[in-house]
Scaffold this motif. Structure first.
Motif, PDB file in Angstrom:
ATOM      1  N   GLU A 277       0.832  -1.210   0.000  1.00  0.00           N
ATOM      2  CA  GLU A 277       0.000   0.000   0.000  1.00  0.00           C
ATOM      3  C   GLU A 277       0.867   1.262   0.000  1.00  0.00           C
ATOM      4  OE1 GLU A 277      -4.362  -0.667   1.806  1.00  0.00           O
ATOM      5  OE2 GLU A 277      -2.784  -0.609   3.310  1.00  0.00           O
ATOM      6  N   VAL A 278       1.958   1.226   0.757  1.00  0.00           N
ATOM      7  CA  VAL A 278       2.845   2.397   0.798  1.00  0.00           C
ATOM      8  C   VAL A 278       3.440   2.654  -0.583  1.00  0.00           C
ATOM      9  CG1 VAL A 278       5.052   3.245   1.697  1.00  0.00           C
ATOM     10  CG2 VAL A 278       3.388   2.227   3.253  1.00  0.00           C
ATOM     11  N   LEU A 279       3.912   1.586  -1.237  1.00  0.00           N
ATOM     12  CA  LEU A 279       4.514   1.746  -2.567  1.00  0.00           C
ATOM     13  C   LEU A 279       3.474   2.230  -3.577  1.00  0.00           C
ATOM     14  CD1 LEU A 279       6.773  -1.425  -2.557  1.00  0.00           C
ATOM     15  CD2 LEU A 279       7.538   0.952  -2.478  1.00  0.00           C
ATOM     16  N   TRP A 280       2.252   1.698  -3.464  1.00  0.00           N
ATOM     17  CA  TRP A 280       1.164   2.121  -4.364  1.00  0.00           C
ATOM     18  C   TRP A 280       0.870   3.621  -4.174  1.00  0.00           C
ATOM     19  CZ3 TRP A 280      -3.827   2.587  -1.642  1.00  0.00           C
ATOM     20  CH2 TRP A 280      -4.860   3.024  -2.446  1.00  0.00           C
ATOM     21  N   LEU A 281       0.718   4.055  -2.914  1.00  0.00           N
ATOM     22  CA  LEU A 281       0.402   5.460  -2.644  1.00  0.00           C
ATOM     23  C   LEU A 281       1.548   6.386  -3.039  1.00  0.00           C
ATOM     24  CD1 LEU A 281      -1.457   5.258   0.788  1.00  0.00           C
ATOM     25  CD2 LEU A 281      -2.399   6.040  -1.388  1.00  0.00           C
ATOM     26  N   ALA A 282       2.789   5.948  -2.737  1.00  0.00           N
ATOM     27  CA  ALA A 282       3.955   6.785  -3.065  1.00  0.00           C
ATOM     28  C   ALA A 282       4.072   6.932  -4.586  1.00  0.00           C
ATOM     29  CB  ALA A 282       5.223   6.168  -2.485  1.00  0.00           C
ATOM     30  N   THR A 283       3.872   5.832  -5.307  1.00  0.00           N
ATOM     31  CA  THR A 283       3.953   5.899  -6.773  1.00  0.00           C
ATOM     32  C   THR A 283       2.843   6.784  -7.324  1.00  0.00           C
ATOM     33  OG1 THR A 283       4.710   3.624  -6.734  1.00  0.00           O
ATOM     34  CG2 THR A 283       4.092   4.502  -8.868  1.00  0.00           C
ATOM     35  N   TRP A 284       1.658   6.637  -6.755  1.00  0.00           N
ATOM     36  CA  TRP A 284       0.510   7.434  -7.214  1.00  0.00           C
ATOM     37  C   TRP A 284       0.805   8.933  -7.044  1.00  0.00           C
ATOM     38  CZ3 TRP A 284      -5.093   7.067  -4.775  1.00  0.00           C
ATOM     39  CH2 TRP A 284      -6.002   7.693  -5.631  1.00  0.00           C
ATOM     40  N   ALA A 285       1.233   9.300  -5.834  1.00  0.00           N
ATOM     41  CA  ALA A 285       1.493  10.716  -5.558  1.00  0.00           C
ATOM     42  C   ALA A 285       2.624  11.251  -6.439  1.00  0.00           C
ATOM     43  CB  ALA A 285       1.837  10.893  -4.080  1.00  0.00           C
ATOM     44  N   ALA A 286       3.716  10.482  -6.526  1.00  0.00           N
ATOM     45  CA  ALA A 286       4.882  10.960  -7.281  1.00  0.00           C
ATOM     46  C   ALA A 286       4.565  11.059  -8.773  1.00  0.00           C
ATOM     47  CB  ALA A 286       6.058  10.022  -7.046  1.00  0.00           C
ATOM     48  N   SER A 287       3.911  10.025  -9.316  1.00  0.00           N
ATOM     49  CA  SER A 287       3.645  10.045 -10.765  1.00  0.00           C
ATOM     50  C   SER A 287       2.595  11.102 -11.104  1.00  0.00           C
ATOM     51  CB  SER A 287       3.230   8.664 -11.270  1.00  0.00           C
ATOM     52  OG  SER A 287       2.114   8.193 -10.574  1.00  0.00           O
ATOM     53  N   TRP A 288       1.620  11.298 -10.204  1.00  0.00           N
ATOM     54  CA  TRP A 288       0.610  12.349 -10.462  1.00  0.00           C
ATOM     55  C   TRP A 288       1.281  13.721 -10.468  1.00  0.00           C
ATOM     56  CZ3 TRP A 288      -4.953  12.188  -7.934  1.00  0.00           C
ATOM     57  CH2 TRP A 288      -5.785  13.068  -8.626  1.00  0.00           C
ATOM     58  N   ALA A 289       2.145  13.972  -9.476  1.00  0.00           N
ATOM     59  CA  ALA A 289       2.825  15.270  -9.415  1.00  0.00           C
ATOM     60  C   ALA A 289       3.692  15.489 -10.656  1.00  0.00           C
ATOM     61  CB  ALA A 289       3.682  15.335  -8.148  1.00  0.00           C
ATOM     62  N   PHE A 290       4.440  14.456 -11.035  1.00  0.00           N
ATOM     63  CA  PHE A 290       5.342  14.579 -12.187  1.00  0.00           C
ATOM     64  C   PHE A 290       4.555  14.787 -13.484  1.00  0.00           C
ATOM     65  CE2 PHE A 290       7.477  12.539 -15.773  1.00  0.00           C
ATOM     66  CZ  PHE A 290       8.638  13.298 -15.824  1.00  0.00           C
ATOM     67  N   LEU A 291       3.533  13.946 -13.694  1.00  0.00           N
ATOM     68  CA  LEU A 291       2.762  14.040 -14.946  1.00  0.00           C
ATOM     69  C   LEU A 291       1.954  15.337 -15.001  1.00  0.00           C
ATOM     70  CD1 LEU A 291       1.573  10.340 -15.249  1.00  0.00           C
ATOM     71  CD2 LEU A 291       3.121  11.529 -16.795  1.00  0.00           C
ATOM     72  N   HIS A 292       1.455  15.774 -13.841  1.00  0.00           N
ATOM     73  CA  HIS A 292       0.701  17.030 -13.819  1.00  0.00           C
ATOM     74  C   HIS A 292       1.609  18.194 -14.233  1.00  0.00           C
ATOM     75  CE1 HIS A 292      -2.603  19.667 -12.533  1.00  0.00           C
ATOM     76  NE2 HIS A 292      -1.655  20.478 -12.108  1.00  0.00           N
ATOM     77  N   ALA A 293       2.822  18.187 -13.684  1.00  0.00           N
ATOM     78  CA  ALA A 293       3.772  19.247 -14.040  1.00  0.00           C
ATOM     79  C   ALA A 293       4.131  19.180 -15.527  1.00  0.00           C
ATOM     80  CB  ALA A 293       5.022  19.125 -13.179  1.00  0.00           C
ATOM     81  N   ALA A 294       4.217  17.972 -16.050  1.00  0.00           N
ATOM     82  CA  ALA A 294       4.623  17.818 -17.445  1.00  0.00           C
ATOM     83  C   ALA A 294       3.496  18.159 -18.421  1.00  0.00           C
ATOM     84  CB  ALA A 294       5.085  16.371 -17.679  1.00  0.00           C
ATOM     85  N   PHE A 295       2.257  17.897 -18.019  1.00  0.00           N
ATOM     86  CA  PHE A 295       1.127  18.004 -18.960  1.00  0.00           C
ATOM     87  C   PHE A 295       0.229  19.227 -18.749  1.00  0.00           C
ATOM     88  CE2 PHE A 295       0.946  13.168 -19.821  1.00  0.00           C
ATOM     89  CZ  PHE A 295       1.554  13.334 -21.045  1.00  0.00           C
ATOM     90  N   ARG A 296       0.420  19.964 -17.666  1.00  0.00           N
ATOM     91  CA  ARG A 296      -0.640  20.907 -17.265  1.00  0.00           C
ATOM     92  C   ARG A 296      -0.930  21.996 -18.280  1.00  0.00           C
ATOM     93  NH1 ARG A 296       2.015  24.803 -12.633  1.00  0.00           N
ATOM     94  NH2 ARG A 296       4.034  24.975 -13.641  1.00  0.00           N
ATOM     95  N   ARG A 297       0.052  22.398 -19.077  1.00  0.00           N
ATOM     96  CA  ARG A 297      -0.214  23.453 -20.065  1.00  0.00           C
ATOM     97  C   ARG A 297      -0.434  22.883 -21.463  1.00  0.00           C
ATOM     98  NH1 ARG A 297       0.486  27.788 -17.067  1.00  0.00           N
ATOM     99  NH2 ARG A 297       2.212  27.857 -15.582  1.00  0.00           N
TER     100      ARG A 297
END
Lengths: 194, 125
Positions: free
Chosen positions: B69-89
């Motif tokens: 669960e920790v790895l799932w949540l950490a991956t979710w948060a990290a990948s969401w932050a990274f992809l959001h920064a990459a795709f937001r504009r």
């Protein structure tokens, strides 16, 4: 004024649902022999709350899935209701997962259902329980993303076919996984309760 | 004197939505992959258990599931932050990326199912 209010979720339906459920729960608590209902296991209360939140989640996410159908077709009028219900479904999924973690402590205890299944019918654990766990976490993840998609799109998401269809599909997928998790959980509890 | 028309509103970015569902699929793939790896390798199972033990209170009662669960949540948060920064504009094609999401989701389901007896050639012990 209308545009300003549309930007925020309309929580009246959720409040109405919560009040109705609260009245029924209070009536049940006052009139029912709760100890006999729950049993004497120290995990009885988290287990009951896991089941109750899962049941509420099923109701809320089913209504949200219906509204998602209208969103998919571009005929959604109650955007605020979908926004509120999808957020509520994500919250209830989180609560269900948290109580599920507590119940899991008893499930894998030496005298718990896991040991019983591994001894008598290992596939019940290896297939049904493992898949139930995954389906539950999957349903929660997609409920959050579905709610985010609806909120992020705003009331004008209805005018954007690709976004509205994807947001609706995410809510359906979440609903499907939650139904699977609920069904498997109910079946497993029937075989060996907590 | 003529009043110019107001500029047409810019189309909303589809990037945040794409980032959100891709991050979810990546996190679920990691969850399923961790489950399979922990089942196949005692060393990975031990490491996953230690991840949970180091981060979750009373993780010893949850076993390796806490680490998953920790790895799932950490991956979710990290990948969401990274992809959001990459795709937001940006305005990525939502339907095309949704197909990628479905492939990732199906892969995670196949990974979880790979442990089922009789599924994809797996044998029950």
């Amino acid at each position: 004024m209308r545009a300003a209010s549309a930007a925020h979720a309309d929580w009246r339906l959720a409040y109405g649902l919560a009040a109705g459920v609260g009245v029924v729960a209070l009536a049940a608590l006052v009139t029912a022999p709760v100890a006999a209902l729950l049993g004497d296991s120290r995990f009885a209360v988290p287990s009951a709350l896991h089941g109750l939140s899962g049941f509420l989640l099923l109701i809320v996410s089913t209504v949200a899935a219906y509204l998602a159908l209208r969103l998919y077709a571009g005929r959604l009028r109650a955007y605020e209701d979908l926004q509120a219900l999808s957020l509520l479904a994500a919250f209830l999924a989180l609560v269900t997962v948290l109580f599920g973690n507590l119940v899991y402590i008893y499930y894998r205890a030496p005298e718990g259902p896991r040991a019983y299944f591994l001894e008598t019918e290992p596939d019940l654990h290896r297939v049904f329980f493992v898949f139930k766990q995954f389906a539950g976490l999957c349903g929660f993840t997609l409920a959050v993303v579905g709610a985010y998609g609806v909120r992020q799109g705003g009331p004008r998401i209805v005018e954007r076919p690709a976004e509205r269809q994807v947001a609706a599909a995410l809510l359906w997928l979440s609903w499907g996984f939650l139904v699977i998790a609920f069904g498997l959980g109910a079946a497993i509890t029937r075989i060996r309760g907590v | 004197m003529t009043v110019p028309d107001p500029p047409a509103p810019r189309a909303a970015s589809t990037g945040p939505l794409v980032a959100a569902f891709l991050a979810a699929a990546i996190a679920l793939l990691v969850l399923a992959g961790t489950h399979v790896a922990a089942r196949m390798s005692p060393a990975v199972n031990r490491w996953v258990y230690e991840v949970g033990d180091a981060t979750v209170p009373y993780a010893e009662h949850l076993g390796p599931f806490a680490g998953k669960e920790v790895l799932w949540l950490a991956t979710w948060a990290a990948s969401w932050a990274f992809l959001h920064a990459a795709f937001r504009r940006r305005r990525p094609r939502v339907r095309r990326w949704f197909l990628v999401f479905l492939v990732l989701l199906a892969s995670s389901l196949a990974l979880v199912g790979s442990g089922f007896p009789g599924f994809m050639g797996a044998q029950g012990p």
